[in-house]
Design a protein around this motif. Sequence first.
Motif, short mmCIF file in Angstrom:
data_model
loop_
_atom_site.label_atom_id
_atom_site.label_comp_id
_atom_site.label_asym_id
_atom_site.label_seq_id
_atom_site.Cartn_x
_atom_site.Cartn_y
_atom_site.Cartn_z
N PRO A 70 0.81 -1.23 0.00
CA PRO A 70 0.00 0.00 0.00
C PRO A 70 0.84 1.28 0.00
N MET A 71 1.96 1.27 0.73
CA MET A 71 2.83 2.45 0.77
C MET A 71 3.42 2.74 -0.61
N VAL A 72 3.81 1.67 -1.32
CA VAL A 72 4.41 1.84 -2.64
C VAL A 72 3.37 2.35 -3.63
N VAL A 73 2.15 1.85 -3.56
CA VAL A 73 1.09 2.32 -4.45
C VAL A 73 0.87 3.82 -4.26
N ASP A 74 0.91 4.29 -3.01
CA ASP A 74 0.78 5.72 -2.75
C ASP A 74 1.95 6.49 -3.34
N GLU A 75 3.14 5.91 -3.25
CA GLU A 75 4.34 6.55 -3.81
C GLU A 75 4.22 6.72 -5.32
N ILE A 76 3.73 5.68 -5.98
CA ILE A 76 3.56 5.73 -7.44
C ILE A 76 2.51 6.78 -7.82
N ALA A 77 1.41 6.78 -7.07
CA ALA A 77 0.34 7.75 -7.35
C ALA A 77 0.84 9.19 -7.24
N GLY A 78 1.83 9.42 -6.39
CA GLY A 78 2.38 10.76 -6.23
C GLY A 78 3.40 11.14 -7.29
N ASN A 79 3.69 10.20 -8.20
CA ASN A 79 4.70 10.47 -9.24
C ASN A 79 4.12 10.27 -10.64
N LEU A 80 2.86 10.59 -10.82
CA LEU A 80 2.23 10.41 -12.13
C LEU A 80 2.82 11.33 -13.19
N LEU A 307 19.70 -5.22 -8.56
CA LEU A 307 20.49 -4.12 -8.01
C LEU A 307 19.77 -3.38 -6.88
N GLN A 308 18.54 -3.79 -6.53
CA GLN A 308 17.74 -3.17 -5.47
C GLN A 308 17.56 -1.67 -5.71
N LEU A 309 17.11 -1.36 -6.91
CA LEU A 309 16.96 0.04 -7.31
C LEU A 309 15.51 0.38 -7.61
N GLY A 310 14.70 0.50 -6.59
CA GLY A 310 13.34 0.99 -6.76
C GLY A 310 12.49 0.15 -7.69
N VAL A 311 12.39 -1.16 -7.41
CA VAL A 311 11.68 -2.09 -8.30
C VAL A 311 10.28 -1.61 -8.69
N PRO A 312 9.43 -1.24 -7.74
CA PRO A 312 8.06 -0.86 -8.14
C PRO A 312 8.01 0.39 -9.01
N LEU A 313 8.88 1.37 -8.73
CA LEU A 313 8.86 2.58 -9.55
C LEU A 313 9.39 2.30 -10.96
N VAL A 314 10.44 1.50 -11.06
CA VAL A 314 10.94 1.12 -12.39
C VAL A 314 9.86 0.37 -13.15
#
Length: 345
Positions: A70-80, A307-314
């Motif tokens: 849920p935290m990651v989904v909120d992060e993505i929503a804030g970077n549309l 590489l543990q570099l922001g998987v969900p955002l990538v």
Amino acid sequence: MFVRLLLGFAIALCGSLIAVALHTPLPWMLGALIATAATKIAGVQSRSRTELRYAGQWVIGVGLGLYFTPMVVDEIAGNLLPLLLGAIFSVAAGLAGAWFLQRAGGVEFSTAYFSSTIGGAAEMANLSDRYGGKVALVASAHSLRILLVVVLVPLAFRMSGVTGSGLFAPAMTAVDPAGLAAMFALGAGGALLAVRLRIPNAWVLGPMAVTILLTSNDMALSAMPTFMLNAAQLLIGWSLGDRYTPDFFRTAPRFMGLILAYTLVVIMLSVGLSLLLARPSDIALPTLILGLAPGGIAEMCITAKVLQLGVPLVTAFQVFRLAFVLLITPPLYRGLLMRFPALRD
């Protein structure tokens, strides 16, 4: 057939094990890819199968979905906005590339356009066939683009000493056999539904969508075993390498040289855009670079995971771009032909 398949697996496995021993970036995927491509170009009669690639994508899709808490989904929503800018950048780069390839390569516009569009290789080849382009050139162009991105971007990260912060972690760290089996069963259902709906990259996006639905609702069932992720990378690398043929670099060498130059320019431009977006978006620069890199969804997301570099955002950047490009590419092509009839020549 079986002997050629077994030979292909042996080559891919040897390539991966050598890469592991050499401590190369993404050893299980890049080792298999490079060993398979090199031997295929040299004339070795090995084989892979589409079903094996699907199996690898199935594992990766399920594994990626575990990051979407849920935290990651909120992060993505804030970077549309960065997601949209990344997609627009891909379309603009594709248009510039089409102009460049047509002028410098002497090919018809349809071939240049679908060769330079940064979308799924299979989807661009199919669209090229529909609109009268040279499918072989388009497929070869995307194979070379993905090879360059998959090799050069992780290598650049390794040489620059970039390491991940582990900020985004999977929802679970313990493997539960029953939960894992349930996730794969549900993921297979998602993949088959995506296939039926003709969604591109169905065996990545279908399982990933199902797992995201579970994880974002705090219903993660199991972690993904490392050995399964390694095996999936091997299968995907093997499949990518299997696309190459002995005449790959002898087929329109000038055109392939232009594709190489175009891909290198787009990589540099994507890094430049990442630098511009890093400060206002508060997204880590390496994550932005992977998200905007002109590679494939599975390949870039595997890179991010290893590489543990922001998987969900990538993943979000790559999926958003693919959807945007596939949605706009056909009508944009038709619109360009209507606006500039000379492009038909």
